[in-house]
Design an enzyme around this catalytic site. Sequence first.
Site, PDB file in Angstrom:
ATOM      1  N   GLY A 136      69.246  32.736  45.203  1.00 25.42           N
ATOM      2  CA  GLY A 136      68.254  33.204  46.161  1.00 25.42           C
ATOM      3  C   GLY A 136      68.678  34.475  46.852  1.00 25.42           C
ATOM      4  O   GLY A 136      69.370  35.310  46.285  1.00 25.42           O
ATOM      5  N   CYS A 137      68.269  34.603  48.085  1.00 22.84           N
ATOM      6  CA  CYS A 137      68.417  35.859  48.803  1.00 22.84           C
ATOM      7  C   CYS A 137      69.818  36.078  49.357  1.00 22.84           C
ATOM      8  O   CYS A 137      70.132  37.157  49.832  1.00 22.84           O
ATOM      9  CB  CYS A 137      67.408  35.922  49.940  1.00 22.84           C
ATOM     10  SG  CYS A 137      67.729  34.686  51.218  1.00 22.84           S
ATOM     11  N   GLY A 138      70.667  35.044  49.364  1.00 19.99           N
ATOM     12  CA  GLY A 138      72.023  35.202  49.862  1.00 19.99           C
ATOM     13  C   GLY A 138      72.194  34.862  51.329  1.00 19.99           C
ATOM     14  O   GLY A 138      73.279  35.005  51.876  1.00 19.99           O
TER      15      GLY A 138
END
Length: 129
Positions: A103-105
């Site tokens: 995902g986005c981290g």
Amino acid sequence: MSLPAGAVTVPLPGGARAVLAEEVPVALVFDGVTQAVMMASPVDLEDFLLGFALTEGMIADRAELLRHEVVRQPQGIELRGWLAAPAGQRFAARRRAMAGPVGCGLCGLDSLAAVLRPLPRAPRGGGAK
């Protein structure tokens, strides 16, 4: 076509256009403790907080979420919720860090400040050897 606040249109090859929704870092904070930081569209945030608390088993009923507050900050948005005593005690006993495999981290970060942390510079000369 009307766009939701924060959405933008971008040109695509061939003259088409695509609509992109705005996403911002959102910290979900319960009883003063950050449970998760996620990317989310900044709409219906009260529903997002309630849905998160219900699906994570933090509360069994909406009445256990006593009150909430949306706090906009330069780094993102804090959704603050306060839990009724039994739910708050359960939350304190089982608090855990959430980590997402992809995902986005942002999953696993414990504050909005960590979102905009300084990043290391890439070594000169390019990629890995």
